[in-house]
Design a protein around this motif. Structure first.
Motif, mmCIF file in Angstrom:
data_model
loop_
_atom_site.group_PDB
_atom_site.id
_atom_site.type_symbol
_atom_site.label_atom_id
_atom_site.label_comp_id
_atom_site.label_asym_id
_atom_site.label_seq_id
_atom_site.Cartn_x
_atom_site.Cartn_y
_atom_site.Cartn_z
ATOM 1 N N ILE A 1 35.869 36.752 35.977
ATOM 2 C CA ILE A 1 35.330 35.893 37.043
ATOM 3 C C ILE A 1 36.321 34.774 37.390
ATOM 4 O O ILE A 1 36.596 34.498 38.547
ATOM 5 C CB ILE A 1 33.956 35.321 36.618
ATOM 6 C CG1 ILE A 1 32.994 36.491 36.334
ATOM 7 C CG2 ILE A 1 33.372 34.409 37.695
ATOM 8 C CD1 ILE A 1 31.737 36.111 35.607
ATOM 9 N N ILE A 2 36.841 34.118 36.350
ATOM 10 C CA ILE A 2 37.856 33.081 36.558
ATOM 11 C C ILE A 2 38.954 33.347 35.545
ATOM 12 O O ILE A 2 38.739 33.179 34.341
ATOM 13 C CB ILE A 2 37.304 31.666 36.281
ATOM 14 C CG1 ILE A 2 35.987 31.440 37.023
ATOM 15 C CG2 ILE A 2 38.335 30.596 36.626
ATOM 16 C CD1 ILE A 2 35.065 30.455 36.322
ATOM 17 N N LYS A 3 40.113 33.816 36.014
ATOM 18 C CA LYS A 3 41.208 34.064 35.071
ATOM 19 C C LYS A 3 42.449 33.320 35.509
ATOM 20 O O LYS A 3 43.004 33.570 36.570
ATOM 21 C CB LYS A 3 41.506 35.561 34.950
ATOM 22 C CG LYS A 3 42.808 35.806 34.193
ATOM 23 C CD LYS A 3 42.994 37.191 33.678
ATOM 24 C CE LYS A 3 44.462 37.381 33.328
ATOM 25 N NZ LYS A 3 44.724 38.474 32.441
ATOM 26 N N LEU A 4 42.872 32.410 34.664
ATOM 27 C CA LEU A 4 44.113 31.676 34.930
ATOM 28 C C LEU A 4 45.176 32.059 33.911
ATOM 29 O O LEU A 4 46.359 31.983 34.173
ATOM 30 C CB LEU A 4 43.858 30.167 34.861
ATOM 31 C CG LEU A 4 42.724 29.640 35.746
ATOM 32 C CD1 LEU A 4 42.406 28.203 35.431
ATOM 33 C CD2 LEU A 4 43.101 29.784 37.209
ATOM 34 N N GLY A 5 44.759 32.461 32.737
ATOM 35 C CA GLY A 5 45.723 32.804 31.689
ATOM 36 C C GLY A 5 45.011 33.439 30.513
ATOM 37 O O GLY A 5 43.906 33.975 30.658
ATOM 38 N N GLY A 6 45.652 33.346 29.355
ATOM 39 C CA GLY A 6 45.135 34.015 28.156
ATOM 40 C C GLY A 6 43.756 33.517 27.733
ATOM 41 O O GLY A 6 42.945 34.291 27.218
ATOM 42 N N LEU A 7 43.480 32.231 27.953
ATOM 43 C CA LEU A 7 42.169 31.690 27.578
ATOM 44 C C LEU A 7 41.037 32.476 28.253
ATOM 45 O O LEU A 7 40.038 32.807 27.622
ATOM 46 C CB LEU A 7 42.094 30.193 27.955
ATOM 47 C CG LEU A 7 40.749 29.491 27.732
ATOM 48 C CD1 LEU A 7 40.388 29.452 26.251
ATOM 49 C CD2 LEU A 7 40.780 28.071 28.293
#
Ligand code: ADP
Length: 475
Positions: free
Chosen positions: A13-19
């Motif tokens: 849904i919300i992907k900016l990086g590994g987190l």
């Protein structure tokens, strides 16, 4: 055991990086072993909710900055699971969301100060539902204090996981009062704000019941001045309550049309398509790639930059996919236009999950030259695609790659050490190395980076932290 997991992002849904990858996959693995986790994140306008069913659940009133703010709570599920995702909507505080959400900027700290207060209001509204709150990174560092203030001995236990110690969320000290925390009530906050600002990461580390990190090696590294930096003292005080559990990957998010039995032909086709797309010549040459955030403090860009001409000289092609630091974006793009690199180097400044997949499946090697790497997923994704990682022996890279079996490691943070490791890899590719390239590819593809074993460790840690909290609450 019922757990609430607040975070800044959740894939897909919300992907900016590994987190985002971790928050989107760990709860699914925990669900399989009977741990019920709800994820709670801000509902940014950029959230990808087109393909999921989403419902408004209820309204929350969140006191912040002496104002009652309306937060709409939406509910959806993680794909192919029963894991609830709660999305908190508020047009004033969650109007933006993107790569800036990781910066140490005042506006981001304000956004997550508000988020933290909203999460605690949610926990109160669901009173007696959650046994443990699993906080993640600086965005959630103020939650333990707020839980203490609002729920005192009835509060859930808190595990605080450090995914990256370098991003600490340093904000104006006013935020403390905006959240409703009274200065003087928490000595650690008073001590922290004496210099005029508040450090969310520091507060999360010192006020939680237990501190986690994302690999056993990083758990040891952050207790040293080199990696612990400004926070080494507070981390050392908590040494007996620091644990490291290696992240896994959810392989269903990384589709692959080949196995460890038929990879050779398939990868050859993927490589040919990739070379054509990038205008690179000679499919016989080994293809060495880099994917990642262009963060000059972490990702080893300086040593990579120096090594690229050597990779080409040694007979390789090189592809980079990344975004981040503007100066490095320019420097790398201009560099690839040099005559001696033309036709052998392709620099792609963009964030493109599809293209990343094409590079993972079409490359022979993937470099991860990080100065530090709490866990790193890129090397695991790379092995899953049968692409051998060449990594610096630090943090989770060291814990997940085995020298000469599933990849190549180098110790010194220098371009020389990186070039030596690349040369070793290229010799292996040519068939003149100590081990066979093909058997390494098979071993890499067969390595188990699923969440199964790490989820079992998280379950044990949750139980331990919960028991520790109970002891204190009953004392
Ligand atoms: P970090 O969390 O420090 O950015 P990780 O290795 O833990 O690094 O995870 C990075 C994730 O982001 C991986 O899934 C990787 O494929 C993805 N990624 C990074 N840069 C890009 C990019 N430019 N385009 C697409 N995906 C990217």
């Amino acid at each position: 055991m019922k757990v609430l997991l607040p975070a800044a992002e959740v894939a897909p849904i919300i992907k900016l990086g590994g987190l985002g990858d971790v928050v989107g996959s760990l709860p699914k693995a925990l669900e399989k072993i009977g741990v019920n986790v709800d994820v709670i994140v801000p509902f940014y306008p950029t959230a990808k909710v087109q393909d999921v069913k989403i419902f408004k659940a209820f309204d929350l009133e969140v006191p912040y900055d002496d104002t009652a703010n309306l937060v709409e709570v939406y509910k959806t599920k993680l794909p192919d699971s029963n894991v609830d995702v709660l999305l908190l909507k508020n047009s004033k505080y969650f109007s933006r969301g993107g790569k800036d959400a990781f910066a140490n900027k005042i506006s981001e700290t304000e956004m997550f100060a508000f988020f933290s207060r909203a999460v605690v209001e949610f926990v109160k509204a669901q009173f007696n539902t959650y046994d443990l709150v699993h906080c993640n990174d600086w965005h959630t560092g103020m939650i333990p204090h707020l839980l203490d203030d609002e729920l005192a001995e009835t509060r859930p236990a808190v595990l605080y996981t450090v995914h990256n110690l370098a991003y600490q969320g340093i904000g104006d000290q006013e935020l403390v009062q905006n959240m409703g925390i009274v200065p003087g009530d928490h000595p650690l906050i008073d001590w922290d704000i004496a210099d005029g600002d508040v450090n969310f990461m520091l507060q999360g580390i010192t006020s939680s019941d237990y501190v986690g990190t994302v690999s056993p090696t990083y758990a040891k590294e952050i207790l040293t001045p080199e990696y612990g930096g400004d926070l080494v003292d507070v981390l050392q005080v908590r040494e007996s309550r620091v644990a490291g559990i290696l992240n896994g990957i959810d392989t269903s998010s990384f589709p692959r049309d080949y196995t460890s039995h038929n990879w050779r032909e398939a990868k050859k086709d993927h490589k040919a398509a990739l070379l054509e797309k990038f205008g690179l010549t000679d499919p016989q040459k080994p293809l060495v790639s880099f994917i990642g955030r262009l963060d000059p403090n972490q990702k080893g860009l300086d040593i990579l930059y120096e090594a690229i001409p050597s990779i080409v000289k040694a007979g390789g092609n090189f592809v980079l996919l990344g975004t981040g630091d503007a100066g490095w974006q320019d420097k790398l793009t201009k560099f690839a236009e040099q005559d001696d690199l033309r036709g052998a180097v392709s620099i792609n400044i963009m964030f493109d999950v599809d293209l990343a997949r094409k590079i993972y499946s079409g490359s022979d090697f993937l470099i991860v030259p990080s100065k530090y790497e709490p866990c790193g997923l890129i090397q695991m994704i790379s092995m899953w695609y049968g692409t051998l990682p060449i990594v610096r022996a630090t943090g989770g890279l060291k814990d997940s790659v085995t020298e000469g079996k599933t990849g190549f490691l180098f110790d010194d943070y220098s371009s020389q050490a990186l070039i030596e490791a690349v040369n070793k890899a290229l010799i292996t590719y040519s068939g003149h190395g100590e081990t066979s390239f093909d058997s390494m590819v098979v071993a890499a593809m067969q390595a188990d980076f699923s969440w199964d074993s790490s989820a079992r460790e998280y379950k044990k840690l949750y139980e331990k932290v919960h028991a520790l909290r109970k002891e204190v609450a009953n004392a």
